[in-house]
Design a protein around this motif. Structure first.
Motif, short mmCIF file in Angstrom:
data_model
loop_
_atom_site.label_atom_id
_atom_site.label_comp_id
_atom_site.label_asym_id
_atom_site.label_seq_id
_atom_site.Cartn_x
_atom_site.Cartn_y
_atom_site.Cartn_z
N MET A 138 0.84 -1.21 0.00
CA MET A 138 0.00 0.00 0.00
C MET A 138 0.88 1.26 0.00
O MET A 138 1.85 1.33 0.77
N SER A 139 0.58 2.23 -0.85
CA SER A 139 1.38 3.45 -0.89
C SER A 139 1.09 4.31 0.35
O SER A 139 0.08 4.11 1.03
N LYS A 140 1.97 5.25 0.61
CA LYS A 140 1.79 6.11 1.79
C LYS A 140 0.51 6.96 1.65
O LYS A 140 -0.16 7.26 2.62
N ILE A 141 0.18 7.33 0.39
CA ILE A 141 -1.05 8.12 0.18
C ILE A 141 -2.26 7.27 0.54
O ILE A 141 -3.20 7.74 1.18
N GLU A 142 -2.23 6.00 0.16
CA GLU A 142 -3.36 5.11 0.50
C GLU A 142 -3.46 4.92 2.01
O GLU A 142 -4.55 4.94 2.58
N GLU A 143 -2.28 4.76 2.64
CA GLU A 143 -2.28 4.60 4.11
C GLU A 143 -2.84 5.86 4.78
O GLU A 143 -3.60 5.79 5.74
N LEU A 144 -2.46 7.01 4.21
CA LEU A 144 -2.93 8.30 4.75
C LEU A 144 -4.45 8.39 4.63
O LEU A 144 -5.16 8.78 5.57
N ALA A 145 -4.96 8.03 3.44
CA ALA A 145 -6.41 8.10 3.20
C ALA A 145 -7.15 7.22 4.22
O ALA A 145 -8.17 7.64 4.78
N GLN A 146 -6.61 6.05 4.48
CA GLN A 146 -7.25 5.15 5.46
C GLN A 146 -7.21 5.74 6.86
O GLN A 146 -8.18 5.69 7.61
N ALA A 147 -6.05 6.34 7.20
CA ALA A 147 -5.91 6.92 8.55
C ALA A 147 -6.92 8.06 8.74
O ALA A 147 -7.50 8.20 9.82
N ILE A 148 -7.15 8.83 7.68
CA ILE A 148 -8.12 9.93 7.79
C ILE A 148 -9.54 9.36 7.89
O ILE A 148 -10.32 9.76 8.75
N GLU A 149 -9.82 8.41 7.02
CA GLU A 149 -11.16 7.80 7.02
C GLU A 149 -11.52 7.25 8.41
O GLU A 149 -12.64 7.41 8.88
N TYR A 150 -10.53 6.62 9.07
CA TYR A 150 -10.80 6.03 10.39
C TYR A 150 -10.42 6.96 11.54
O TYR A 150 -10.42 6.56 12.69
N GLY A 151 -10.09 8.21 11.21
CA GLY A 151 -9.85 9.22 12.24
C GLY A 151 -8.63 8.97 13.11
O GLY A 151 -8.60 9.34 14.28
N LYS A 152 -7.58 8.37 12.53
CA LYS A 152 -6.38 8.08 13.33
C LYS A 152 -5.45 9.29 13.32
O LYS A 152 -4.40 9.31 12.66
N LEU A 153 -5.88 10.31 14.05
CA LEU A 153 -5.21 11.62 14.05
C LEU A 153 -3.71 11.53 14.31
O LEU A 153 -2.92 12.18 13.62
N LYS A 154 -3.32 10.72 15.29
CA LYS A 154 -1.89 10.66 15.66
C LYS A 154 -1.01 10.16 14.53
O LYS A 154 0.16 10.51 14.44
N GLU A 155 -1.57 9.31 13.66
CA GLU A 155 -0.75 8.73 12.58
C GLU A 155 -0.62 9.68 11.37
O GLU A 155 0.27 9.52 10.54
N VAL A 156 -1.56 10.62 11.28
CA VAL A 156 -1.67 11.42 10.06
C VAL A 156 -0.43 12.28 9.75
O VAL A 156 0.08 12.22 8.62
N PRO A 157 0.09 13.08 10.72
CA PRO A 157 1.25 13.92 10.36
C PRO A 157 2.43 13.11 9.81
O PRO A 157 3.03 13.50 8.80
N ASP A 158 2.73 11.96 10.46
CA ASP A 158 3.86 11.14 9.99
C ASP A 158 3.58 10.60 8.59
O ASP A 158 4.50 10.51 7.76
N LEU A 159 2.33 10.23 8.33
CA LEU A 159 2.00 9.68 7.01
C LEU A 159 2.10 10.76 5.92
O LEU A 159 2.50 10.47 4.80
N VAL A 160 1.73 11.99 6.27
CA VAL A 160 1.87 13.09 5.29
C VAL A 160 3.36 13.26 4.95
O VAL A 160 3.74 13.33 3.78
N ASN A 161 4.20 13.28 6.00
CA ASN A 161 5.64 13.43 5.76
C ASN A 161 6.19 12.25 4.95
O ASN A 161 7.00 12.43 4.05
N ALA A 162 5.70 11.04 5.27
CA ALA A 162 6.17 9.86 4.53
C ALA A 162 5.74 9.94 3.07
O ALA A 162 6.51 9.59 2.16
N ALA A 163 4.53 10.43 2.82
CA ALA A 163 4.05 10.56 1.44
C ALA A 163 4.88 11.60 0.68
O ALA A 163 5.17 11.44 -0.51
N LEU A 164 5.28 12.66 1.40
CA LEU A 164 6.15 13.67 0.76
C LEU A 164 7.50 13.05 0.44
O LEU A 164 8.04 13.24 -0.66
N GLU A 165 8.02 12.26 1.39
CA GLU A 165 9.33 11.61 1.17
C GLU A 165 9.28 10.62 0.02
O GLU A 165 10.28 10.39 -0.66
N GLU A 166 8.11 10.04 -0.21
CA GLU A 166 7.94 9.11 -1.34
C GLU A 166 7.99 9.86 -2.68
O GLU A 166 7.97 9.25 -3.73
#
Ligand code: B1M
Length: 211
Positions: free
Chosen positions: A1-29
């Motif tokens: 799963m790409s970081k963007i897909e992981e991010l979308a899932q984290a937002i959909e399920y409201g996993k606030l704490k995971e979101v900033p790191d996933l945004v940074n990871a998606a940028l790094e990708e």
């Protein structure tokens, strides 16, 4: 799963704490900030909206997803907005009375600001009186930007334009409108000077209105 897909899932399920790191990871990708915003965040909120419509989730879940998205927008903000140079105008923005949705309005304000236009953000549930008072307090204001997300608040949007006209201020400012239920046809009907479907478009319209 790409970081963007992981991010979308984290937002959909409201996993606030995971979101900033996933945004940074998606940028790094190597993903573009606008792609992360649209595919990782806005699309996730559409899924949330669909689930709400089907009674699969309720207001609390919608709110938790919204908070998770906001946490992601905070990380993305400097990358999306870029550096604004000298100020070229002033815009008053707000979500109209009765409407509490602000994620889209915040993005629009941020993108308008990135064009060098100063933005005064009145927040949500903004009455026409508050818009009028702020226009009067800012005689150098060029644009009033009205956001509405509910079909039921389209009437408040229309009413705000009427009130600005009745206050004798209509020829002092350009008015632009937007939000999910707003269309170009509606914008024409209520006599707005500009309409945009999304935040990037809103920045272009605002610049055009000032030029
Ligand atoms: Co609400 N809500 N909500 N909600 N909510 C919608 C809008 C809805 C479509 C969900 C659904 O049923 N599918 C539905 C409206 C239906 C309708 O009117 N036809 C709805 C409803 C019914 C409600 C409540 C009535 C639910 C209830 O209480 N029973 C209630 C109303 C509260 C109120 O406002 N008085 C309510 C409450 C909420 C929360 C508070 C829980 C939360 C908002 C939190 C917040 O904003 N801080 C929420 C959310 C999160 C949503 C959805 C899921 C997501 C909205 C969002 O942030 N999208 C939404 C469903 C959806 O949109 N698919 C839904 C992401 C954002 C980036 O997009 O806001 O569209 P958007 O902004 C875009 C464009 O529209 C445009 O650019 C932005 C960026 O590209 N744009 C402009 C926006 N403003 C602009 C201005 C411009 C130009 C462009 O120029 C000035």
């Amino acid at each position: 799963m790409s970081k963007i897909e992981e991010l979308a899932q984290a937002i959909e399920y409201g996993k606030l704490k995971e979101v900033p790191d996933l945004v940074n990871a998606a940028l790094e990708e190597g993903n573009e900030p606008i792609e992360i915003l649209n595919k990782g965040m806005v699309d996730a909120m559409s899924i949330v909206g669909d689930k709400f419509m089907k009674n699969e989730i309720f207001v609390p879940e919608m709110l938790i997803a919204a908070r998770a998205m906001q946490a992601g927008v905070e990380v993305l903000k400097p990358k999306l907005a870029g550096e604004a140079g000298a100020t070229i105008g002033k815009c008053i923005i707000g979500t109209v009375a009765g409407d509490l949705h602000d994620i889209g309005k915040n993005l629009v304000g941020m993108m308008i600001e990135s064009t060098g236009i100063e933005v005064i953000d009145l927040g949500v549930d903004v009455t026409s009186d508050k818009f009028i008072e702020t226009i009067k307090a800012n005689p150098d204001c060029n644009i009033v930007a009205l956001s509405a997300l509910l079909t039921t608040t389209l009437e408040a949007l229309k009413g705000t334009i009427v009130a600005i006209k009745e206050a004798g201020l209509r020829d002092k400012v350009k008015i632009m409108v937007g939000g999910a239920p707003v269309t170009q046809a509606f914008a024409d009907e209520v006599g707005a000077d500009g309409y945009a479907k999304d935040a990037a478009g809103a920045a272009l319209v605002a610049k055009d209105l000032i030029a």
